[in-house]
Design a protein around this motif. Structure first.
Motif, PDB file in Angstrom:
ATOM      1  N   LEU A 126       0.827  -1.213   0.000  1.00  0.00           N
ATOM      2  CA  LEU A 126       0.000   0.000   0.000  1.00  0.00           C
ATOM      3  C   LEU A 126       0.859   1.260   0.000  1.00  0.00           C
ATOM      4  O   LEU A 126       0.529   2.242  -0.668  1.00  0.00           O
ATOM      5  CB  LEU A 126      -0.959  -0.011   1.192  1.00  0.00           C
ATOM      6  N   LEU A 127       1.959   1.245   0.745  1.00  0.00           N
ATOM      7  CA  LEU A 127       2.864   2.397   0.723  1.00  0.00           C
ATOM      8  C   LEU A 127       3.449   2.605  -0.677  1.00  0.00           C
ATOM      9  O   LEU A 127       3.632   3.740  -1.122  1.00  0.00           O
ATOM     10  CB  LEU A 127       3.986   2.232   1.757  1.00  0.00           C
ATOM     11  N   GLU A 128       3.723   1.525  -1.367  1.00  0.00           N
ATOM     12  CA  GLU A 128       4.177   1.618  -2.761  1.00  0.00           C
ATOM     13  C   GLU A 128       3.106   2.298  -3.614  1.00  0.00           C
ATOM     14  O   GLU A 128       3.409   3.160  -4.442  1.00  0.00           O
ATOM     15  CB  GLU A 128       4.484   0.220  -3.329  1.00  0.00           C
ATOM     16  N   LYS A 129       1.858   1.898  -3.410  1.00  0.00           N
ATOM     17  CA  LYS A 129       0.758   2.432  -4.216  1.00  0.00           C
ATOM     18  C   LYS A 129       0.572   3.934  -4.015  1.00  0.00           C
ATOM     19  O   LYS A 129       0.143   4.634  -4.934  1.00  0.00           O
ATOM     20  CB  LYS A 129      -0.553   1.703  -3.888  1.00  0.00           C
ATOM     21  N   VAL A 130       0.870   4.419  -2.818  1.00  0.00           N
ATOM     22  CA  VAL A 130       0.718   5.856  -2.562  1.00  0.00           C
ATOM     23  C   VAL A 130       2.044   6.603  -2.743  1.00  0.00           C
ATOM     24  O   VAL A 130       2.177   7.765  -2.366  1.00  0.00           O
ATOM     25  CB  VAL A 130       0.118   6.142  -1.152  1.00  0.00           C
TER      26      VAL A 130
END
Length: 228
Positions: A126-130
């Protein structure tokens, strides 16, 4: 489609000294699964109070709220907390990250509360996605406001909520940063099929949703379907 949130004849007031302040008066509306929905109105119109009641963070005086198939009034405090943990995501104006935890740990918390063994893996994804894949080890104080709100976004989606409540998600951000956060919010929401309810005073943001509910003086004064 199935209704994920149904609000009927909601009333809420608070006592201030000897006075009784009516915050919400006879509010009724419903939101369908997968819908994007905005609640707008001037300061003091009851928007944030309404959001908190719908999410089971506070109790109504009268009326009823059905959230994810359960009547909130019938639930104990623990049952309401369990419902929020399993089905609900939150994004707040002031981010509300835990200052003693890193970005990665903040995102993983809802999953760890559910006993997930893949909490860290999902949090990293999720951190990658944001766009913060390289900032997971940073603490909130080491991140800008926009970065903190992106961490909060990742955390809100970490438990794959059925419904997400966003209270003025761009309120503490400059216009450019706010636009980036909004793009991420709507993209993640679409990808994961979440129902999104946004409280905002920003009509440009509200118009990006499918429907707008307008409050004034604690009452519904308008309900529109917005052309996407």
């Amino acid at each position: 489609m199935a209704k994920i949130l149904n609000v009927e004849h909601l009333k809420k007031s608070y006592s201030s000294g000897s006075k009784k302040l009516d915050i919400l008066n006879d509010i009724s509306f419903s939101v369908e699964q997968g819908e994007t929905f905005a609640i707008v109105g001037p300061s003091g119109s009851g928007k944030t109070t309404l959001l908190g009641l719908c999410a089971g963070l506070d109790k109504v005086d009268s009326g009823r709220i059905e959230l994810c198939g359960q009547f909130i009034k019938d639930l104990t405090e623990d049952e309401r907390a369990q419902l929020r943990n399993q089905k609900v995501g939150f994004i707040f104006q002031d981010f509300q990250l835990i200052s003693t935890l890193t970005a990665l740990e903040n995102v993983a918390v809802p999953l760890e509360l559910q006993g997930s063994k893949s909490a860290v893996t999902v949090a990293k994804e999720l951190l990658e996605k944001v766009g913060l894949g390289d900032r997971g080890h940073h603490y909130p104080s080491q991140l800008s406001g926009g970065e903190q709100q992106r961490v909060a976004l990742a955390r809100a989606f970490s438990n794959q909520p059925s419904i997400l409540f966003a209270d003025e998600p761009t309120g503490n951000l400059d216009a450019e940063t706010g636009e980036k956060v909004v793009e991420l919010l709507f993209n993640l929401n679409k990808e994961l099929g979440t129902t999104l309810i946004i409280v905002t005073h920003d009509m440009d943001l509200a118009k990006r949703t499918e429907r707008i509910l307008k409050l004034k003086g604690g009452r519904v004064v308008q309900e529109n379907t917005v052309a996407i």
